[in-house]
Design a protein around this motif. Structure first.
Motif, PDB file in Angstrom:
ATOM      1  N   VAL A   1       0.816  -1.215   0.000  1.00  0.00           N
ATOM      2  CA  VAL A   1       0.000   0.000   0.000  1.00  0.00           C
ATOM      3  C   VAL A   1       0.851   1.265   0.000  1.00  0.00           C
ATOM      4  O   VAL A   1       0.436   2.290  -0.536  1.00  0.00           O
ATOM      5  CB  VAL A   1      -1.006  -0.007   1.172  1.00  0.00           C
ATOM      6  CG1 VAL A   1      -0.307   0.146   2.506  1.00  0.00           C
ATOM      7  CG2 VAL A   1      -2.073   1.063   0.987  1.00  0.00           C
ATOM      8  N   ASP A   2       2.043   1.216   0.549  1.00  0.00           N
ATOM      9  CA  ASP A   2       2.914   2.391   0.608  1.00  0.00           C
ATOM     10  C   ASP A   2       4.104   2.315  -0.346  1.00  0.00           C
ATOM     11  O   ASP A   2       4.993   3.166  -0.292  1.00  0.00           O
ATOM     12  CB  ASP A   2       3.420   2.590   2.040  1.00  0.00           C
ATOM     13  CG  ASP A   2       2.322   2.994   2.997  1.00  0.00           C
ATOM     14  OD1 ASP A   2       1.413   3.741   2.576  1.00  0.00           O
ATOM     15  OD2 ASP A   2       2.354   2.553   4.163  1.00  0.00           O
ATOM     16  N   THR A   3       4.134   1.315  -1.214  1.00  0.00           N
ATOM     17  CA  THR A   3       5.238   1.160  -2.157  1.00  0.00           C
ATOM     18  C   THR A   3       5.066   2.125  -3.324  1.00  0.00           C
ATOM     19  O   THR A   3       4.052   2.062  -4.027  1.00  0.00           O
ATOM     20  CB  THR A   3       5.302  -0.288  -2.683  1.00  0.00           C
ATOM     21  OG1 THR A   3       5.416  -1.184  -1.579  1.00  0.00           O
ATOM     22  CG2 THR A   3       6.469  -0.472  -3.631  1.00  0.00           C
ATOM     23  N   PRO A   4       6.015   3.015  -3.540  1.00  0.00           N
ATOM     24  CA  PRO A   4       5.900   3.968  -4.645  1.00  0.00           C
ATOM     25  C   PRO A   4       5.804   3.266  -6.001  1.00  0.00           C
ATOM     26  O   PRO A   4       6.560   2.333  -6.280  1.00  0.00           O
ATOM     27  CB  PRO A   4       7.192   4.784  -4.558  1.00  0.00           C
ATOM     28  CG  PRO A   4       7.650   4.615  -3.151  1.00  0.00           C
ATOM     29  CD  PRO A   4       7.220   3.238  -2.748  1.00  0.00           C
ATOM     30  N   GLY A   5       4.853   3.687  -6.816  1.00  0.00           N
ATOM     31  CA  GLY A   5       4.698   3.158  -8.167  1.00  0.00           C
ATOM     32  C   GLY A   5       4.030   1.799  -8.259  1.00  0.00           C
ATOM     33  O   GLY A   5       3.847   1.283  -9.365  1.00  0.00           O
TER      34      GLY A   5
ATOM     35  N   LYS B   1       1.317  -0.951  -8.655  1.00  0.00           N
ATOM     36  CA  LYS B   1      -0.009  -1.015  -9.267  1.00  0.00           C
ATOM     37  C   LYS B   1      -0.736  -2.229  -8.722  1.00  0.00           C
ATOM     38  O   LYS B   1      -0.192  -3.339  -8.689  1.00  0.00           O
ATOM     39  CB  LYS B   1       0.082  -1.112 -10.799  1.00  0.00           C
ATOM     40  CG  LYS B   1       0.756   0.090 -11.435  1.00  0.00           C
ATOM     41  CD  LYS B   1       0.015   1.371 -11.131  1.00  0.00           C
ATOM     42  CE  LYS B   1       0.696   2.571 -11.755  1.00  0.00           C
ATOM     43  NZ  LYS B   1       0.172   3.833 -11.293  1.00  0.00           N
ATOM     44  N   ALA B   2      -1.960  -2.006  -8.276  1.00  0.00           N
ATOM     45  CA  ALA B   2      -2.757  -3.065  -7.654  1.00  0.00           C
ATOM     46  C   ALA B   2      -2.979  -4.223  -8.620  1.00  0.00           C
ATOM     47  O   ALA B   2      -3.182  -4.022  -9.808  1.00  0.00           O
ATOM     48  CB  ALA B   2      -4.100  -2.506  -7.192  1.00  0.00           C
TER      49      ALA B   2
ATOM     50  N   TYR C   1      -3.870   6.796  -6.940  1.00  0.00           N
ATOM     51  CA  TYR C   1      -4.585   7.375  -5.812  1.00  0.00           C
ATOM     52  C   TYR C   1      -3.659   8.164  -4.901  1.00  0.00           C
ATOM     53  O   TYR C   1      -4.108   8.908  -4.052  1.00  0.00           O
ATOM     54  CB  TYR C   1      -5.281   6.290  -5.000  1.00  0.00           C
ATOM     55  CG  TYR C   1      -6.309   5.509  -5.777  1.00  0.00           C
ATOM     56  CD1 TYR C   1      -7.355   6.148  -6.419  1.00  0.00           C
ATOM     57  CD2 TYR C   1      -6.231   4.129  -5.865  1.00  0.00           C
ATOM     58  CE1 TYR C   1      -8.289   5.434  -7.136  1.00  0.00           C
ATOM     59  CE2 TYR C   1      -7.176   3.408  -6.573  1.00  0.00           C
ATOM     60  CZ  TYR C   1      -8.194   4.069  -7.203  1.00  0.00           C
ATOM     61  OH  TYR C   1      -9.123   3.363  -7.913  1.00  0.00           O
ATOM     62  N   HIS C   2      -2.368   7.946  -5.038  1.00  0.00           N
ATOM     63  CA  HIS C   2      -1.398   8.558  -4.146  1.00  0.00           C
ATOM     64  C   HIS C   2      -0.386   9.349  -4.965  1.00  0.00           C
ATOM     65  O   HIS C   2      -0.114   9.012  -6.117  1.00  0.00           O
ATOM     66  CB  HIS C   2      -0.684   7.482  -3.318  1.00  0.00           C
ATOM     67  CG  HIS C   2      -1.625   6.584  -2.581  1.00  0.00           C
ATOM     68  ND1 HIS C   2      -2.308   6.981  -1.460  1.00  0.00           N
ATOM     69  CD2 HIS C   2      -2.009   5.306  -2.812  1.00  0.00           C
ATOM     70  CE1 HIS C   2      -3.077   5.988  -1.034  1.00  0.00           C
ATOM     71  NE2 HIS C   2      -2.914   4.962  -1.842  1.00  0.00           N
ATOM     72  N   PRO C   3       0.212  10.366  -4.386  1.00  0.00           N
ATOM     73  CA  PRO C   3       1.209  11.167  -5.111  1.00  0.00           C
ATOM     74  C   PRO C   3       2.424  10.353  -5.566  1.00  0.00           C
ATOM     75  O   PRO C   3       3.094  10.724  -6.513  1.00  0.00           O
ATOM     76  CB  PRO C   3       1.643  12.223  -4.088  1.00  0.00           C
ATOM     77  CG  PRO C   3       0.574  12.261  -3.062  1.00  0.00           C
ATOM     78  CD  PRO C   3      -0.069  10.903  -3.062  1.00  0.00           C
ATOM     79  N   ASN C   4       2.687   9.224  -4.925  1.00  0.00           N
ATOM     80  CA  ASN C   4       3.855   8.419  -5.279  1.00  0.00           C
ATOM     81  C   ASN C   4       3.593   7.447  -6.430  1.00  0.00           C
ATOM     82  O   ASN C   4       4.418   6.599  -6.733  1.00  0.00           O
ATOM     83  CB  ASN C   4       4.369   7.661  -4.056  1.00  0.00           C
ATOM     84  CG  ASN C   4       3.385   6.631  -3.525  1.00  0.00           C
ATOM     85  OD1 ASN C   4       2.343   6.384  -4.111  1.00  0.00           O
ATOM     86  ND2 ASN C   4       3.731   6.034  -2.395  1.00  0.00           N
ATOM     87  N   GLY C   5       2.432   7.524  -7.062  1.00  0.00           N
ATOM     88  CA  GLY C   5       2.123   6.662  -8.201  1.00  0.00           C
ATOM     89  C   GLY C   5       1.458   5.362  -7.835  1.00  0.00           C
ATOM     90  O   GLY C   5       1.107   4.565  -8.703  1.00  0.00           O
TER      91      GLY C   5
END
Length: 129
Positions: free
Chosen positions: A32-36, A38-39, A84-88
């Protein structure tokens, strides 16, 4: 002659699908907090295509084509272009937790159904007593 009927095969397939979905959802929650990141999701169509042992014919452009290659992965990426997050990252933790809870309930119901089938078989083997 087969010891198990088609019900066992169907339940096994449903359990496999549920287990694959659980793995994808768990990966999403863990990242959930990993930058970039994709689910990931599991598409029922992919599983049906992999497990289908019958030929299908599409007669309309809107029909689903079930012809798939053996060995294709259960996991597919979803929402490549969303973030959904600024980190992609595009993991919606509330949605993932909801899907995980639903999947766990479904898995438990399938396990209980499979257990019931085995208990019935055990009862027959013991002579119904």
């Amino acid at each position: 002659m087969s010891l198990f009927n088609d019900t066992f095969t169907s339940l096994q397939g449903a359990l496999d699908y549920s287990a694959a979905k659980n793995k994808a959802l768990s990966n999403n929650i863990a990242n959930v907090d990993t930058p970039g990141y994709k689910a990931e999701g599991v598409a029922f169509k992919d599983i049906l295509a992999k497990e289908a042992s019958f030929q299908t014919k599409t007669t309309h452009a809107g029909h689903i084509n079930f012809s798939g290659e053996a060995g294709q992965s259960y996991t597919t990426y979803k929402k490549h272009d969303s973030s959904y997050h600024p980190n992609g990252n595009n993991v919606d933790i509330d949605k993932e937790m909801n899907e995980l809870a639903q999947n766990q309930i479904q898995y438990q119901a399938l396990v209980e159904r499979m257990n019931g089938k085995f208990q019935s078989l055990q009862s027959v083997l013991k002579g119904g007593g």
